[in-house]
Design an enzyme around this catalytic site. Structure first.
Site, PDB file in Angstrom:
ATOM      1  N   GLU A  80       0.827  -1.208   0.000  1.00  0.00           N
ATOM      2  CA  GLU A  80       0.000   0.000   0.000  1.00  0.00           C
ATOM      3  C   GLU A  80       0.860   1.256   0.000  1.00  0.00           C
ATOM      4  O   GLU A  80       0.540   2.229  -0.686  1.00  0.00           O
ATOM      5  CB  GLU A  80      -0.951   0.016   1.217  1.00  0.00           C
ATOM      6  N   ARG A  84       0.502   3.673  -3.313  1.00  0.00           N
ATOM      7  CA  ARG A  84      -0.151   4.974  -3.100  1.00  0.00           C
ATOM      8  C   ARG A  84       0.872   6.095  -2.903  1.00  0.00           C
ATOM      9  O   ARG A  84       0.808   7.120  -3.581  1.00  0.00           O
ATOM     10  CB  ARG A  84      -1.089   4.904  -1.894  1.00  0.00           C
ATOM     11  N   ASP A 214      -4.375 -10.150  -8.448  1.00  0.00           N
ATOM     12  CA  ASP A 214      -4.627  -9.147  -9.497  1.00  0.00           C
ATOM     13  C   ASP A 214      -3.439  -8.356 -10.068  1.00  0.00           C
ATOM     14  O   ASP A 214      -3.028  -8.560 -11.215  1.00  0.00           O
ATOM     15  CB  ASP A 214      -5.740  -8.172  -9.057  1.00  0.00           C
ATOM     16  N   GLU A 348     -12.128  -0.439 -10.547  1.00  0.00           N
ATOM     17  CA  GLU A 348     -11.703  -1.403 -11.585  1.00  0.00           C
ATOM     18  C   GLU A 348     -12.604  -1.435 -12.817  1.00  0.00           C
ATOM     19  O   GLU A 348     -12.127  -1.644 -13.938  1.00  0.00           O
ATOM     20  CB  GLU A 348     -11.590  -2.813 -10.991  1.00  0.00           C
ATOM     21  N   THR A 434      -0.815   0.525 -10.327  1.00  0.00           N
ATOM     22  CA  THR A 434      -2.093  -0.099  -9.984  1.00  0.00           C
ATOM     23  C   THR A 434      -2.987   0.824  -9.161  1.00  0.00           C
ATOM     24  O   THR A 434      -4.139   0.504  -8.897  1.00  0.00           O
ATOM     25  CB  THR A 434      -1.882  -1.461  -9.289  1.00  0.00           C
TER      26      THR A 434
HETATM   27  C1  DMJ Z   1      -6.434   0.100  -5.153  1.00  0.00           C
HETATM   28  O1  DMJ Z   1      -5.699   0.450  -4.024  1.00  0.00           O
HETATM   29  C2  DMJ Z   1      -5.558  -0.543  -6.197  1.00  0.00           C
HETATM   30  O2  DMJ Z   1      -6.199  -0.494  -7.427  1.00  0.00           O
HETATM   31  C3  DMJ Z   1      -5.205  -1.968  -5.869  1.00  0.00           C
HETATM   32  O3  DMJ Z   1      -4.468  -2.595  -6.904  1.00  0.00           O
HETATM   33  C4  DMJ Z   1      -6.447  -2.764  -5.612  1.00  0.00           C
HETATM   34  N1  DMJ Z   1      -7.355  -2.138  -4.699  1.00  0.00           N
HETATM   35  C5  DMJ Z   1      -7.609  -0.724  -4.728  1.00  0.00           C
HETATM   36  C6  DMJ Z   1      -8.856  -0.262  -5.420  1.00  0.00           C
HETATM   37  O4  DMJ Z   1      -9.926  -1.097  -5.431  1.00  0.00           O
END
Ligand code: DMJ
Length: 448
Positions: A80, A84, A214, A348, A434
């Site tokens: 995270e 982020r 994912d 998503e 992501t």
């Molecule tokens: C986000 O923090 C990112 O996209 C992560 O890869 C998956 N979960 C959340 C959003 O749903």
């Protein structure tokens, strides 16, 4: 306007906390970022910038300069913090050239390195005060294992950290994980979600393109694209993984909807998580680089999956999709469990609409995106921000009192890009991490 509303309320009621609680009008800190604060500020920087919300961007930048303290303690998630904070700071640097973002990203990157001190070099999921050098696996992850979507989602950011610092250590760490994964034996060519950072072998045979798996797949194809198509190991791993996924996990429902099931030691769970809906966009992004005979096939597969995810929205009363939907016992693309009916402002599905629009220009993707805008305004906008909802199948939903930072980083950014010209953050020149933070394709020459 939605972004301004989300930002203004965060600023008014929660600036310096990680997220806004829009019903109670206060801030939320949570336990993902250790002692770090201001997750929404860092996640929002690039979105404010590309939307030309100049005043708001300056407010966010000022907070980073004056108040983003990196000398903090507490149990933080490597994944995270990377997607982020590091991703957000790097993107802000590349878009603006402002040194403060670069120096903060590099300083924070250094603090993540102790997580990689394991026998295999595969990092553990969680690290304490960076100065203590301690890290460990999540208590809830099987038998001290590391999670595929966590240790497999570092490559893009870490290569840029090496590029910007001139220090190869970051790229080396990320490449070690890729190497271990490339070499380990894979059941039916599939990648299970849990791996031991001590032995380098799988701990449990649960495979998912949704949660826990994912973004590992996403980073394979994006690593190759970001390397200006030089990282052929990542490309091969992506191609092979996608073939195995298609062979073993992709199914068609009685009603003709294509979905990606989960796999538990060879047994299929006919469930698709909201998180797995990013895969329509990913498969479309990779399609044009597939062998000639597979290009159209993958574009069709991407369109079918995106359509299924749209159905999961269209079949709900709010026109927002549930956390997970199933294909069993006569159910198609709907949640069957009470615990899976919520929507927490996730990106998503609109992420896939954005890629499908850019790669096909079929108007339906903009129409579907607009349906989401309307539904968010109707069901998630509250007096002081946007909130997730607990049940997408009722039009008098109860709000969860949380404006997730990824709503500003991803959901609103992808919606905006869906309606922009293609040259705004063009897919030729940028890859999105992501968390939707854009990182430039390296047209010069860095390699892991
Ligand atoms: C986000 O923090 C990112 O996209 C992560 O890869 C998956 N979960 C959340 C959003 O749903």
């Amino acid at each position: 306007q939605m972004m301004k509303f989300a930002w203004d309320n965060y600023k008014q009621y929660a600036l310096g906390k990680n997220e806004l609680r829009p019903l109670t009008k206060n801030g939320h800190i949570g336990n993902m970022f250790g002692g770090l604060r201001g997750a929404t500020v860092v996640d929002a920087l690039d979105t404010l910038y590309i939307m030309e919300l100049e005043e708001e961007f300056q407010e966010a930048k000022k907070w980073v300069e004056k108040s983003l303290d990196l000398n903090v303690n507490g149990e933080a998630s490597l994944f995270e913090v990377n997607i982020r904070y590091i991703g957000g700071l790097l993107a802000a640097y590349y878009l603006t050239g402002e040194e403060v973002f670069k120096s903060k990203a590099l300083e924070l990157g250094e603090k993540l390195l102790p997580a990689f001190n394991t026998p295999t070099g595969i990092p553990r999921g969680s690290l304490l005060s960076p100065c203590s050098g301690m890290s460990w696996s999540w208590g809830w992850a099987s038998a001290g294992s590391s999670i595929l979507a966590e240790f497999g989602t570092l490559h893009l950011e870490f290569l840029h950290l090496s590029e910007l610092s001139g220090n190869p250590v970051f790229a080396e760490k990320a490449s070690t994980s890729q190497l271990v994964l490339n070499r380990v034996e894979k059941p039916q060519g599939l990648y299970p979600n849990f791996l031991s950072p001590v032995t380098g072998s799988w701990v449990q045979h649960h495979v998912s393109i949704g949660g826990l798996g994912d973004s590992f797949y996403e980073y394979l194809i994006k690593s190759w694209l970001m390397s200006d198509k030089k990282d052929s190991e990542a490309k091969k791993m992506y191609d092979d993984a996608l073939q195995a996924i298609e062979k073993h996990l992709v199914k068609k429902s009685a009603g003709g909807l294509t979905y990606i099931a989960e796999w538990r030691g060879g047994i299929l769970d006919h469930k698709m998580g909201h998180l797995a809906c990013f895969s329509g966009g990913m498969i479309a992004l990779g399609a044009e680089h597939a062998g000639e005979e597979r290009k159209q096939h993958y574009m069709d597969l991407a369109a079918e999956i995106t359509n299924t995810c749209h159905e999961s929205y269209a079949r709900s009363d709010t026109k927002l999709g549930p956390e997970a939907f199933r294909f069993d016992a006569g159910t198609e693309a709907m949640a069957t469990r009470l615990s899976e009916r919520y929507y927490i402002l996730r990106p998503e599905v609109v992420e896939s609409y954005m890629y499908m629009w850019r790669l096909t220009h079929e108007p339906k993707y903009r129409q579907w995106g607009w349906e989401v805008v309307k539904a968010l305004e109707k069901h998630c906008r509250v007096e002081a921000g946007f909130s997730g909802i607990r049940d997408v199948y009722t039009t008098t939903p109860s709000h969860d009192n949380m404006q997730q930072s990824f709503f500003l980083a991803e959901t609103l950014k992808y919606l905006y890009l869906l309606f922009c010209e293609d040259d705004v953050l063009s897919l030729e020149d940028w890859v999105f991490n992501t968390e939707a933070h854009p990182l430039p394709v390296n047209h010069t020459n860095f390699q892991a």
